[in-house]
Write an enzyme that holds these catalytic residues in place. Structure first.
Site, PDB file in Angstrom:
ATOM      1  N   ASP A  46       0.813  -1.214   0.000  1.00  0.00           N
ATOM      2  CA  ASP A  46       0.000   0.000   0.000  1.00  0.00           C
ATOM      3  C   ASP A  46       0.848   1.266   0.000  1.00  0.00           C
ATOM      4  O   ASP A  46       0.304   2.371  -0.069  1.00  0.00           O
ATOM      5  CB  ASP A  46      -0.976   0.000   1.182  1.00  0.00           C
ATOM      6  CG  ASP A  46      -0.302  -0.186   2.532  1.00  0.00           C
ATOM      7  OD1 ASP A  46       0.631  -0.998   2.621  1.00  0.00           O
ATOM      8  OD2 ASP A  46      -0.733   0.469   3.505  1.00  0.00           O
ATOM      9  N   HIS A  47       2.164   1.111   0.057  1.00  0.00           N
ATOM     10  CA  HIS A  47       3.063   2.267   0.022  1.00  0.00           C
ATOM     11  C   HIS A  47       3.930   2.310  -1.235  1.00  0.00           C
ATOM     12  O   HIS A  47       4.640   3.285  -1.442  1.00  0.00           O
ATOM     13  CB  HIS A  47       3.958   2.281   1.263  1.00  0.00           C
ATOM     14  CG  HIS A  47       3.190   2.484   2.528  1.00  0.00           C
ATOM     15  ND1 HIS A  47       3.127   3.684   3.183  1.00  0.00           N
ATOM     16  CD2 HIS A  47       2.425   1.624   3.258  1.00  0.00           C
ATOM     17  CE1 HIS A  47       2.368   3.568   4.266  1.00  0.00           C
ATOM     18  NE2 HIS A  47       1.931   2.320   4.318  1.00  0.00           N
TER      19      HIS A  47
END
Length: 304
Positions: free
Chosen positions: A67-68
């Site tokens: 998610d990063h």
């Protein structure tokens, strides 16, 4: 030209929802762009927020959770389609090469620009990037895998010229740069005109600290003390404090406690768990410790 703005492109956590996008922020400082993390949907958010792709030269990745960083391949591909030729630098832990090298080899062949990697040690507080506008430092975090936040320290600006006084003393244009940097002015008659009569003090430099993802970690406080703006993850509320501890995340109250102890001027919280349909509960918990906490929202622009 933006003096120092923080753009929130995504502020959700790992599980995608229709309410929040994965993590991404862009700092707009003196007309330069610096990206922090690059979750899925980043380039679409840049379009929605009218952020110019060609002004982006540095991308900082806090850690190698999807998610990063899952937005990186698509963003680089798009930059190639837009005809970019200038190099772009990705600042991240050494594992970024294991992730990106195969992608660049298979999906990004023939890019018209160079992708550089600045491999950093996420366990140490170091200066990792410097240009004419800013120094960027790593902030060791406490997460399930190696992770670091980032401290952006704006470099001091030059003093402001008092135009009427400069005209009065007939200061040559070639002397203005030295005067902005603190020099006195000597007239043709030998009179010394103090710098304080010709200038007003420069705008104080600003400091922004980004801390996501991390468990409650007071060790970071000396690094971020007195920052103008602190972004701290607040994945959970106090109802999920045990879950936060197990997953090495923070509650909103813990984020507020860090801000309070660090004497931060303002706090922004984000990285919300998908379980919270109403994130106002997180703000309420943070406000009890650090009043007027800001809830990060997609599309938000926060001036420093």
């Amino acid at each position: 030209m933006a003096e120092f703005n923080l753009n929130i492109l995504g502020c959700g956590s790992a599980l995608p929802t229709t309410r929040h996008l994965p993590t991404c922020q862009i700092i707009d400082l003196r007309d330069k762009l610096y990206m922090i993390d690059c979750g899925e949907g980043t380039q679409l958010q840049m379009r929605r927020m009218r952020i110019r792709f060609n002004r982006l030269n540095h991308i900082f990745i806090s850690h190698l959770h999807g998610d990063h960083c899952f937005g990186l391949p698509g963003l680089l591909s798009t930059l190639g389609l837009l005809g970019r030729t200038g190099a772009i630098t990705i600042h991240a832990a050494k594992e970024i090469k294991n992730y990106m090298d195969p992608i660049l080899a298979v999906f990004c062949k023939g890019l018209p620009f160079e992708v550089k990697f600045n491999l950093i040690n996420p366990h140490q507080h170091n200066l990792i990037m410097e240009d004419r506008s800013v120094n960027v430092y790593s902030i060791p975090l406490k997460h399930r895998i190696a992770a670091c936040g980032f401290l952006f320290e704006e470099k001091p600006r030059e003093a402001h010229i008092i135009r009427d006084m400069v005209d009065f003393y007939k200061v040559p244009v070639k002397k203005l740069k030295d005067i902005k940097q603190g020099d006195d002015f000597v007239t043709e008659d030998g009179e010394v005109i103090p710098n304080s009569r010709l200038t007003t003090p420069a705008t104080p430099p600003k400091r922004y600290a980004y801390c996501s993802d991390t468990a409650f970690n007071p060790d970071m406080i000396p690094i971020i003390e007195n920052v103008d703006l602190l972004y701290h993850e607040a994945t959970f509320g106090e109802d999920e404090a045990l879950r936060a501890k197990e997953t090495f995340h923070s509650t909103a109250a813990q984020a507020a406690e860090i801000a309070l102890r660090a004497k931060a001027k303002r706090l922004v919280i984000g990285h919300y768990s998908a379980r919270y349909e109403n994130i106002s509960v997180l703000k309420e918990e943070a406000d009890k410790i650090f009043p007027d906490t800001i809830l990060a929202l997609e599309g938000m622009v926060i001036p420093l």
